[in-house]
Design a protein around this motif. Sequence first.
Motif, PDB file in Angstrom:
ATOM      1  N   LEU A 175      14.798 -33.025 -20.714  1.00  0.00           N
ATOM      2  CA  LEU A 175      15.708 -33.650 -19.757  1.00  0.00           C
ATOM      3  C   LEU A 175      16.912 -32.776 -19.408  1.00  0.00           C
ATOM      4  N   SER A 176      16.956 -31.587 -19.965  1.00  0.00           N
ATOM      5  CA  SER A 176      18.080 -30.697 -19.702  1.00  0.00           C
ATOM      6  C   SER A 176      18.119 -30.290 -18.233  1.00  0.00           C
ATOM      7  N   PRO A 177      19.296 -30.319 -17.636  1.00  0.00           N
ATOM      8  CA  PRO A 177      19.423 -29.839 -16.261  1.00  0.00           C
ATOM      9  C   PRO A 177      19.163 -28.337 -16.138  1.00  0.00           C
ATOM     10  N   LEU A 178      19.143 -27.634 -17.262  1.00  0.00           N
ATOM     11  CA  LEU A 178      18.905 -26.188 -17.213  1.00  0.00           C
ATOM     12  C   LEU A 178      17.509 -25.854 -16.694  1.00  0.00           C
ATOM     13  N   HIS A 179      16.556 -26.771 -16.851  1.00  0.00           N
ATOM     14  CA  HIS A 179      15.217 -26.512 -16.325  1.00  0.00           C
ATOM     15  C   HIS A 179      15.245 -26.424 -14.798  1.00  0.00           C
ATOM     16  N   SER A 180      15.848 -27.415 -14.149  1.00  0.00           N
ATOM     17  CA  SER A 180      15.920 -27.405 -12.679  1.00  0.00           C
ATOM     18  C   SER A 180      16.799 -26.280 -12.165  1.00  0.00           C
ATOM     19  N   ILE A 181      17.925 -26.077 -12.826  1.00  0.00           N
ATOM     20  CA  ILE A 181      18.829 -25.007 -12.390  1.00  0.00           C
ATOM     21  C   ILE A 181      18.153 -23.647 -12.578  1.00  0.00           C
ATOM     22  N   SER A 182      17.341 -23.521 -13.615  1.00  0.00           N
ATOM     23  CA  SER A 182      16.607 -22.265 -13.813  1.00  0.00           C
ATOM     24  C   SER A 182      15.607 -22.024 -12.694  1.00  0.00           C
ATOM     25  N   GLN A 183      15.030 -23.092 -12.171  1.00  0.00           N
ATOM     26  CA  GLN A 183      14.105 -22.952 -11.040  1.00  0.00           C
ATOM     27  C   GLN A 183      14.849 -22.384  -9.829  1.00  0.00           C
ATOM     28  N   LEU A 184      16.039 -22.893  -9.572  1.00  0.00           N
ATOM     29  CA  LEU A 184      16.855 -22.377  -8.472  1.00  0.00           C
ATOM     30  C   LEU A 184      17.252 -20.924  -8.737  1.00  0.00           C
ATOM     31  N   GLN A 185      17.681 -20.649  -9.967  1.00  0.00           N
ATOM     32  CA  GLN A 185      18.109 -19.283 -10.283  1.00  0.00           C
ATOM     33  C   GLN A 185      16.930 -18.314 -10.272  1.00  0.00           C
ATOM     34  N   LEU A 186      15.735 -18.797 -10.614  1.00  0.00           N
ATOM     35  CA  LEU A 186      14.538 -17.962 -10.503  1.00  0.00           C
ATOM     36  C   LEU A 186      14.329 -17.556  -9.048  1.00  0.00           C
ATOM     37  N   ALA A 187      14.428 -18.511  -8.147  1.00  0.00           N
ATOM     38  CA  ALA A 187      14.261 -18.212  -6.722  1.00  0.00           C
ATOM     39  C   ALA A 187      15.287 -17.172  -6.268  1.00  0.00           C
ATOM     40  N   ARG A 244      21.573 -15.749 -20.605  1.00  0.00           N
ATOM     41  CA  ARG A 244      21.207 -14.344 -20.428  1.00  0.00           C
ATOM     42  C   ARG A 244      20.738 -14.112 -18.993  1.00  0.00           C
ATOM     43  N   GLY A 245      19.954 -15.049 -18.475  1.00  0.00           N
ATOM     44  CA  GLY A 245      19.518 -14.950 -17.081  1.00  0.00           C
ATOM     45  C   GLY A 245      20.703 -14.919 -16.124  1.00  0.00           C
ATOM     46  N   MET A 246      21.680 -15.766 -16.388  1.00  0.00           N
ATOM     47  CA  MET A 246      22.872 -15.792 -15.533  1.00  0.00           C
ATOM     48  C   MET A 246      23.643 -14.466 -15.627  1.00  0.00           C
ATOM     49  N   GLU A 285      15.166  -8.696 -14.207  1.00  0.00           N
ATOM     50  CA  GLU A 285      15.480  -9.128 -15.566  1.00  0.00           C
ATOM     51  C   GLU A 285      15.907 -10.591 -15.584  1.00  0.00           C
ATOM     52  N   ALA A 286      16.711 -10.986 -14.603  1.00  0.00           N
ATOM     53  CA  ALA A 286      17.150 -12.381 -14.514  1.00  0.00           C
ATOM     54  C   ALA A 286      15.954 -13.302 -14.314  1.00  0.00           C
ATOM     55  N   ALA A 287      15.053 -12.922 -13.419  1.00  0.00           N
ATOM     56  CA  ALA A 287      13.870 -13.748 -13.143  1.00  0.00           C
ATOM     57  C   ALA A 287      13.044 -13.946 -14.412  1.00  0.00           C
ATOM     58  N   ALA A 288      12.908 -12.903 -15.216  1.00  0.00           N
ATOM     59  CA  ALA A 288      12.132 -13.012 -16.459  1.00  0.00           C
ATOM     60  C   ALA A 288      12.758 -14.037 -17.402  1.00  0.00           C
ATOM     61  N   GLU A 289      14.084 -14.063 -17.477  1.00  0.00           N
ATOM     62  CA  GLU A 289      14.764 -15.030 -18.355  1.00  0.00           C
ATOM     63  C   GLU A 289      14.603 -16.459 -17.834  1.00  0.00           C
ATOM     64  N   PHE A 290      14.790 -16.651 -16.534  1.00  0.00           N
ATOM     65  CA  PHE A 290      14.664 -18.005 -15.977  1.00  0.00           C
ATOM     66  C   PHE A 290      13.232 -18.518 -16.085  1.00  0.00           C
ATOM     67  N   LYS A 291      12.272 -17.616 -15.962  1.00  0.00           N
ATOM     68  CA  LYS A 291      10.868 -18.000 -16.114  1.00  0.00           C
ATOM     69  C   LYS A 291      10.608 -18.503 -17.537  1.00  0.00           C
ATOM     70  N   LYS A 292      11.236 -17.866 -18.533  1.00  0.00           N
ATOM     71  CA  LYS A 292      11.093 -18.315 -19.919  1.00  0.00           C
ATOM     72  C   LYS A 292      11.609 -19.746 -20.079  1.00  0.00           C
ATOM     73  N   VAL A 293      12.749 -20.048 -19.453  1.00  0.00           N
ATOM     74  CA  VAL A 293      13.305 -21.409 -19.544  1.00  0.00           C
ATOM     75  C   VAL A 293      12.330 -22.402 -18.910  1.00  0.00           C
ATOM     76  N   ILE A 294      11.850 -22.078 -17.737  1.00  0.00           N
ATOM     77  CA  ILE A 294      10.929 -22.962 -17.017  1.00  0.00           C
ATOM     78  C   ILE A 294       9.655 -23.192 -17.827  1.00  0.00           C
TER      79      ILE A 294
END
Length: 166
Positions: free
Chosen positions: A110-122, A81-83, A93-102
């Motif tokens: 161990l999911s790579p989605l945590h790190s990628i969400s940090q990048l997408q949050l930025a 949804r963030g993407m 709206e995207a930042a709010a979704e990535f923040k939820k993942v983080i």
Amino acid sequence: YNERVVWPAAWLAWSGDAARPEKVIEAQGKRRPNDTILQQSWIPQVRAAMEIKRGNPAAAIEALKVSGRLEGNDIAPTFYRGMAYLSMRSGKEAAAEFKKVIDKKTINPLSPLHSISQLQLARSLALAGDNTGARTAYQDLFAKWKDADPDLPILKQAQSEYAKLP
């Protein structure tokens, strides 16, 4: 079993291949019509990835609506949804979704989605005009990736984006 079949389909969809992922989710969906996780989480994730790549992020968000009740235990629908919001250039709206993942570090830690969400949050915060927040999010990413290969393309891209922040 479904996880080993459906998740690669999502990554194929991200790469721009819609034909094979569509076949996979159609076959798996017919094979396991009563599988709640498959029907309400994994298949919508693949559909969302395909729609984002097709340039139809609103359809991706719509596909993920069925995932809502499962998101307490699965970070991927929130990530997709963030993407989709990022594709719509809706940074806030995207930042709010990535923040939820983080914030859900204990779900599939161990999911790579945590790190990628940090990048997408930025990236989302920068898009929303929150340069201070974006700067902090990039710095947090760099701290997490401090031991990463310095020639990693995604890291170099993130460093370049960070350097361009006002």
